[in-house]
Design an enzyme around this catalytic site. Structure first.
Site, short mmCIF file in Angstrom:
data_model
loop_
_atom_site.label_atom_id
_atom_site.label_comp_id
_atom_site.label_asym_id
_atom_site.label_seq_id
_atom_site.Cartn_x
_atom_site.Cartn_y
_atom_site.Cartn_z
N SER A 1 0.79 -1.23 0.00
CA SER A 1 0.00 0.00 0.00
C SER A 1 0.83 1.29 0.00
O SER A 1 0.36 2.30 -0.48
CB SER A 1 -0.97 0.00 1.19
OG SER A 1 -0.27 -0.15 2.40
N HIS B 1 -5.29 -2.98 -3.03
CA HIS B 1 -4.92 -2.06 -4.11
C HIS B 1 -4.81 -2.73 -5.48
O HIS B 1 -4.49 -2.08 -6.46
CB HIS B 1 -3.61 -1.35 -3.77
CG HIS B 1 -3.70 -0.56 -2.51
ND1 HIS B 1 -4.14 0.75 -2.48
CD2 HIS B 1 -3.46 -0.90 -1.23
CE1 HIS B 1 -4.15 1.18 -1.24
NE2 HIS B 1 -3.74 0.20 -0.45
N LYS C 1 -11.66 1.32 -2.58
CA LYS C 1 -10.57 1.83 -3.39
C LYS C 1 -10.98 1.82 -4.86
O LYS C 1 -11.81 2.63 -5.26
CB LYS C 1 -9.30 1.06 -3.06
CG LYS C 1 -8.84 1.51 -1.66
CD LYS C 1 -7.81 0.68 -0.99
CE LYS C 1 -7.54 1.30 0.39
NZ LYS C 1 -7.01 0.36 1.35
C1 PLP Z 1 -6.95 0.30 2.78
C2 PLP Z 1 -6.42 -1.02 3.18
C3 PLP Z 1 -7.09 -1.82 4.11
C4 PLP Z 1 -8.28 -1.31 4.89
O1 PLP Z 1 -9.42 -1.31 4.12
P1 PLP Z 1 -10.63 -0.38 4.58
O2 PLP Z 1 -11.79 -0.91 3.83
O3 PLP Z 1 -10.26 1.00 4.20
O4 PLP Z 1 -10.76 -0.56 6.07
C5 PLP Z 1 -6.61 -3.08 4.34
N1 PLP Z 1 -5.50 -3.53 3.72
C6 PLP Z 1 -4.82 -2.78 2.85
C7 PLP Z 1 -3.60 -3.33 2.20
C8 PLP Z 1 -5.25 -1.49 2.56
O5 PLP Z 1 -4.56 -0.73 1.74
#
Ligand code: PLP
Length: 396
Positions: free
Chosen positions: A182, A210, A242
């Site tokens: 991330s 991602h 995302k």
């Molecule tokens: C954003 C993210 C999360 C958390 O997801 P949310 O739905 O925003 O709580 C978990 N793992 C990774 C790798 C992320 O980038």
């Protein structure tokens, strides 16, 4: 001992220390929808800091589907999934995501953070072992600590280091990795990790927050791109907030794993279901993922344009082929200075500082989306070229 002059729990001191180390975090107040052109505190900016990789968060069809979903299903989920909160759009979305990921079954979760807590604390506990890539997302690390399993962090993407650690595994071994990392934007070596896992009778869990929607022939993520089945990656976690532009997350796995989560996963059982209208809107995001596949192509073109431009400027980018393009600056102070300089030129990029990234590796986390035009990417490159903090090579 507590200094008698400080407030209870040392809050004053903790906040002052955070400030003095240039680690103080402040939320920007967004006064427009999530899109490249944003308004913040009354000013217009061009933003490169969302995870809305396909530009779906404010897509008219997704917005219309959300409204339609609210008309059909109301607003609140009203109860947990196991009581009376599991409604038709949730169910339809689980089926659609199972198809996208090529997995037997999918379980919707309210957030990615909760999905990771649910899976890890349900699968492993005291007497088991969990193996983390050092750069895994905080939610995975927190889940590992909460589980009580023996906790081991291997060097980033280092299969030899992982293999050495696996030789002392206890109980059931679980290997956990981000798909696309991330904060660095690089890819986990999933095919090799799956082979190592098999050789040690471990399971492999991939958090592809991602990668979902961005990678793979149909947007199924890194697991699809690498052609890995359920025997290779037993548990796949994806998020919906995302690339898919809505909210929530999912776990894709075998029938048996999903049933186990429904029976035992506390972060699934003891929470209200997410609004059904969100699930209804996400079904439209999935439809657009297929019908507007040009979005993925367009995104890849913007990534290539940015990387080529940054290389010719000699910018200190980490090697990444994904929409996450980290520009390493060094100290937190310099990272803040650079974001400020860019902001003065109308460009908004977030500085990422420790503890989210290692000390001395503070960076700008530049993210590109399918909603950015090639002119906008040029504008970013021009602004970076004008700043000596972006173009100066780091001291060794
Ligand atoms: C954003 C993210 C999360 C958390 O997801 P949310 O739905 O925003 O709580 C978990 N793992 C990774 C790798 C992320 O980038």
């Amino acid at each position: 001992m507590n200094n008698p002059l400080t407030t209870p729990f040392n809050l004053t001191e903790r906040l002052a220390k955070q400030r003095s180390e240039n680690l103080y975090r402040q939320r920007l107040l967004l006064q427009s929808p999530q899109q490249p052109q944003v308004k913040v505190a009354g000013k217009d900016y061009l933003a490169f800091s969302s995870n809305d990789y396909l530009g779906l968060a404010n897509h008219p069809q997704v917005v219309a589907a959300f409204k339609e979903g609210a008309n059909l299903w109301g607003v609140g989920g009203g109860a947990s999934h196991l009581v009376l909160g599991h409604s038709n759009p949730h169910h339809q979305l689980e089926l659609a995501l199972a198809e996208l990921t090529g997995r037997e079954r999918v379980l919707l979760m309210s957030s990615g953070y909760m999905a990771n807590l649910a899976v890890i604390t349900t699968l492993v506990g005291k007497g088991d072992s969990i193996f983390h890539d050092r750069l895994n997302h905080a939610s995975l690390l927190d889940a590992g600590l909460l589980s009580g399993a023996r906790f081991s962090r291997y060097l980033h993407k280092d299969l030899i280091n992982l293999t050495q650690r696996l030789t002392s595994a206890m109980g059931n071994p679980l290997i956990v990795t981000d798909g696309v990392f991330s904060m660095d934007g690089d890819l986990a070596p999933l095919t090799e990790l799956a082979a190592v896992a098999k050789a040690h009778k471990a399971w492999l869990m991939v958090d592809d927050a991602h990668g979902i929607g961005v990678l793979g022939a149909t947007g199924g993520g890194l697991v699809e791109q690498e052609g890995l089945g359920v025997d290779d990656v037993q548990i796949l976690v994806g998020t919906l907030g995302k690339a898919l532009g809505t909210a929530g997350a999912f776990v894709a796995a075998s029938e048996e794993i999903i049933e186990t989560l429904i029976q035992f996963a506390r972060p699934y059982i003891y929470t209200t279901s997410s609004p059904p209208a969100i699930a209804h809107a996400t079904l439209t995001s999935l439809k657009l993922l297929q019908e507007e596949s040009w979005r993925r192509t367009h995104l890849q073109q913007r990534i290539q344009q940015f990387v080529a431009g940054a290389q010719s400027l000699g910018l200190n980018l980490l090697p990444s082929s994904t929409p996450i393009q980290p520009l390493i600056v060094g100290t937190s102070e310099d990272a803040l200075k650079l974001t400020k300089a860019l902001r003065e030129q109308g460009i908004l990029v977030s500085a990422i500082r420790p503890p989210t990234v290692p000390k001395g590796a503070a960076r700008l986390r530049i993210t590109l989306t399918a909603a950015h035009t090639s002119e906008e990417v040029e504008q970013l490159l021009d602004a970076l070229a004008a700043s000596s903090l972006a173009t100066c090579p780091l001291e060794p």
